[in-house]
Scaffold this motif. Sequence first.
Motif, mmCIF file in Angstrom:
data_model
loop_
_atom_site.group_PDB
_atom_site.id
_atom_site.type_symbol
_atom_site.label_atom_id
_atom_site.label_comp_id
_atom_site.label_asym_id
_atom_site.label_seq_id
_atom_site.Cartn_x
_atom_site.Cartn_y
_atom_site.Cartn_z
ATOM 1 N N HIS A 11 -3.079 -6.989 2.381
ATOM 2 C CA HIS A 11 -4.046 -6.253 3.179
ATOM 3 C C HIS A 11 -4.175 -6.864 4.571
ATOM 4 C CE1 HIS A 11 -5.312 -3.620 0.018
ATOM 5 N NE2 HIS A 11 -5.667 -4.611 -0.776
ATOM 6 N N THR A 12 -4.320 -5.988 5.559
ATOM 7 C CA THR A 12 -4.473 -6.428 6.946
ATOM 8 C C THR A 12 -5.760 -5.846 7.527
ATOM 9 O OG1 THR A 12 -3.162 -4.562 7.772
ATOM 10 C CG2 THR A 12 -1.997 -6.624 7.324
ATOM 11 N N VAL A 13 -6.421 -6.654 8.338
ATOM 12 C CA VAL A 13 -7.653 -6.244 8.993
ATOM 13 C C VAL A 13 -7.531 -6.560 10.476
ATOM 14 C CG1 VAL A 13 -10.126 -6.687 9.219
ATOM 15 C CG2 VAL A 13 -9.083 -6.555 6.949
ATOM 16 N N ALA A 14 -7.849 -5.600 11.322
ATOM 17 C CA ALA A 14 -7.901 -5.817 12.764
ATOM 18 C C ALA A 14 -9.319 -6.208 13.151
ATOM 19 C CB ALA A 14 -7.492 -4.547 13.506
ATOM 20 N N ILE A 15 -9.451 -7.291 13.911
ATOM 21 C CA ILE A 15 -10.738 -7.721 14.436
ATOM 22 C C ILE A 15 -10.764 -7.345 15.915
ATOM 23 C CG2 ILE A 15 -12.197 -9.695 14.958
ATOM 24 C CD1 ILE A 15 -11.334 -10.944 12.370
ATOM 25 N N LEU A 66 -4.218 1.582 13.803
ATOM 26 C CA LEU A 66 -3.609 2.426 12.766
ATOM 27 C C LEU A 66 -2.642 1.650 11.887
ATOM 28 C CD1 LEU A 66 -3.005 5.726 14.769
ATOM 29 C CD2 LEU A 66 -4.628 5.377 12.895
ATOM 30 N N ALA A 67 -2.170 0.509 12.371
ATOM 31 C CA ALA A 67 -1.265 -0.321 11.578
ATOM 32 C C ALA A 67 -2.011 -1.221 10.594
ATOM 33 C CB ALA A 67 -0.400 -1.179 12.499
ATOM 34 N N ALA A 68 -3.340 -1.217 10.622
ATOM 35 C CA ALA A 68 -4.144 -2.071 9.750
ATOM 36 C C ALA A 68 -4.772 -1.245 8.638
ATOM 37 C CB ALA A 68 -5.229 -2.777 10.558
ATOM 38 N N ASP A 69 -5.197 -1.939 7.593
ATOM 39 C CA ASP A 69 -5.919 -1.266 6.503
ATOM 40 C C ASP A 69 -7.390 -1.074 6.840
ATOM 41 O OD1 ASP A 69 -3.714 -1.215 4.512
ATOM 42 O OD2 ASP A 69 -3.904 -3.392 4.624
ATOM 43 N N GLY A 70 -7.924 -1.972 7.653
ATOM 44 C CA GLY A 70 -9.325 -1.883 8.020
ATOM 45 C C GLY A 70 -9.556 -2.455 9.398
ATOM 46 N N VAL A 71 -10.684 -2.113 9.993
ATOM 47 C CA VAL A 71 -11.014 -2.542 11.352
ATOM 48 C C VAL A 71 -12.449 -3.059 11.353
ATOM 49 C CG1 VAL A 71 -11.206 -1.855 13.774
ATOM 50 C CG2 VAL A 71 -9.505 -0.737 12.286
ATOM 51 N N LEU A 72 -12.636 -4.280 11.861
ATOM 52 C CA LEU A 72 -13.974 -4.830 12.106
ATOM 53 C C LEU A 72 -14.203 -4.833 13.604
ATOM 54 C CD1 LEU A 72 -14.294 -7.868 9.671
ATOM 55 C CD2 LEU A 72 -14.858 -5.476 9.297
ATOM 56 N N VAL A 73 -15.325 -4.263 14.035
ATOM 57 C CA VAL A 73 -15.560 -4.043 15.455
ATOM 58 C C VAL A 73 -16.707 -4.930 15.932
ATOM 59 C CG1 VAL A 73 -16.025 -2.314 17.234
ATOM 60 C CG2 VAL A 73 -14.854 -1.645 15.116
ATOM 61 N N TRP A 74 -16.436 -5.713 16.988
ATOM 62 C CA TRP A 74 -17.455 -6.512 17.658
ATOM 63 C C TRP A 74 -17.463 -6.132 19.140
ATOM 64 C CZ3 TRP A 74 -15.583 -9.460 13.343
ATOM 65 C CH2 TRP A 74 -16.588 -10.018 12.543
ATOM 66 N N VAL A 75 -18.107 -5.020 19.482
ATOM 67 C CA VAL A 75 -18.177 -4.542 20.864
ATOM 68 C C VAL A 75 -19.610 -4.092 21.141
ATOM 69 C CG1 VAL A 75 -17.350 -2.869 22.559
ATOM 70 C CG2 VAL A 75 -15.757 -3.814 20.872
ATOM 71 N N VAL A 101 -13.313 1.736 9.014
ATOM 72 C CA VAL A 101 -13.827 1.117 10.234
ATOM 73 C C VAL A 101 -15.251 0.640 9.975
ATOM 74 C CG1 VAL A 101 -14.538 1.539 12.621
ATOM 75 C CG2 VAL A 101 -12.387 2.509 11.769
ATOM 76 N N SER A 102 -15.519 -0.602 10.346
ATOM 77 C CA SER A 102 -16.862 -1.150 10.193
ATOM 78 C C SER A 102 -17.275 -1.876 11.477
ATOM 79 C CB SER A 102 -16.921 -2.115 9.012
ATOM 80 O OG SER A 102 -18.218 -2.616 8.828
ATOM 81 N N ALA A 103 -18.409 -1.486 12.066
ATOM 82 C CA ALA A 103 -19.245 -0.384 11.630
ATOM 83 C C ALA A 103 -18.705 0.927 12.240
ATOM 84 C CB ALA A 103 -20.685 -0.598 12.072
ATOM 85 N N ILE A 325 -32.152 -3.280 14.794
ATOM 86 C CA ILE A 325 -31.003 -3.577 13.942
ATOM 87 C C ILE A 325 -29.777 -3.642 14.844
ATOM 88 C CG2 ILE A 325 -29.437 -2.622 12.196
ATOM 89 C CD1 ILE A 325 -31.880 -1.581 10.718
ATOM 90 N N ASN A 326 -28.988 -4.684 14.675
ATOM 91 C CA ASN A 326 -27.731 -4.839 15.407
ATOM 92 C C ASN A 326 -26.575 -4.537 14.461
ATOM 93 O OD1 ASN A 326 -28.860 -5.963 17.946
ATOM 94 N ND2 ASN A 326 -29.527 -7.604 16.581
ATOM 95 N N ALA A 327 -25.835 -3.496 14.762
ATOM 96 C CA ALA A 327 -24.692 -3.132 13.930
ATOM 97 C C ALA A 327 -23.405 -3.039 14.736
ATOM 98 C CB ALA A 327 -24.947 -1.794 13.230
ATOM 99 N N SER A 328 -23.491 -3.090 16.066
ATOM 100 C CA SER A 328 -22.307 -2.951 16.912
ATOM 101 C C SER A 328 -21.584 -4.266 17.111
ATOM 102 C CB SER A 328 -22.697 -2.386 18.285
ATOM 103 O OG SER A 328 -23.331 -1.149 18.163
ATOM 104 N N SER A 329 -22.339 -5.354 17.288
ATOM 105 C CA SER A 329 -21.707 -6.623 17.674
ATOM 106 C C SER A 329 -22.611 -7.773 17.236
ATOM 107 C CB SER A 329 -21.477 -6.670 19.188
ATOM 108 O OG SER A 329 -20.760 -7.845 19.544
#
Length: 358
Positions: A11-15, A66-75, A101-103, A325-329
Amino acid sequence: MDTERHPSHRHTVAILSRGDAAARREATAQNSRFVRVFEAFAAAGIEARPVIYDESVADAVRDQLLAADGVLVWVDPIHQGKTRAHLDDLLRDVAAQGPWVSAHPDVILKMGVKDVLYRTRRLGWGADTHRYEDAAAFRAEFPSRLRANGPRVLKQNRGNGGQGVWKVEALPDTESVVRVLHAQRGSMPEDVPLEAFIARCEPYFGWGGCIIDQIFQPRLPDGMIRCYMSGSKVAGFGHQRIKALIPPPPEGPDSPEAQPGPRVMHGPDAPQFGALRRSMENEWTPGMMELLDIDEASLPVIWDADFLYGPKDAAGADTYVLCEINASSCFAIPEEAPAAIARTVGRRLRLAQGAHAG
């Protein structure tokens, strides 16, 4: 990738975080501010890859995600004048094509905006809270509410770093002038005509869609408790003596006395926050999910709820009032949080893999 034909797929995750061209060229797990998160993923057998976003390289970023199984977003929602509008469209497109994609931007619009304070105001974390849908409602309703109920805190729907958050106080012997203090660091109290202040706030309706109005919490100097969550479980706490919305001392906003204290991190089992943890896990988070129509698998992998101390209850115990609530970053995080993130991501990936195989 078809996991039935490739059972050994790792499994791959993009940060994903925001940065310039240099940051994009030089990005590695080792030089990232998320290095402990990368290490936790490696220990869990998940490959994590840094991806640096800027609007100018959106197509290349899309290919990486798109090459990852999941994406974690800190923006952040707002950064140096840039919003997440283009990024959110990109993330929706990526999620529609397979990776989770999370979140997810649509989840952020439910829980990671100030409107959540109004929609969940009847949960145990709520307070005297109102929502102004447009500039006309704000102009018509806010003045009388300010005069009747004491100091108020106005919040634009989307923002970070105190941008668009104001303490507003009525002044004696006048209804035409108010005292305001912006939550951004370095701000000083201003006495301004109420009409001018209302006009100053009207642009918030264009970006955020509404303004939220809460009663000011007088225990603000006691500090803010940041409750870190991974999915529906507490991952730790941070306590900080904040200075936002507190008038600076005579020495001015740059003096040492005007600076916030350090955020002291605690693990999820910290005894002083045991009651808050039980409320978050057993009552408030499930209540929020029901009110906002969010299932557990869609909760952000890492998010936080910021609380101020409310009035003591009849037994003398602390109560807590949600201020955002902080959910973006959500970062920095307690030292226990990276492992919690990796566990939550592992569960999400297994669920996604099972759904794909099914």
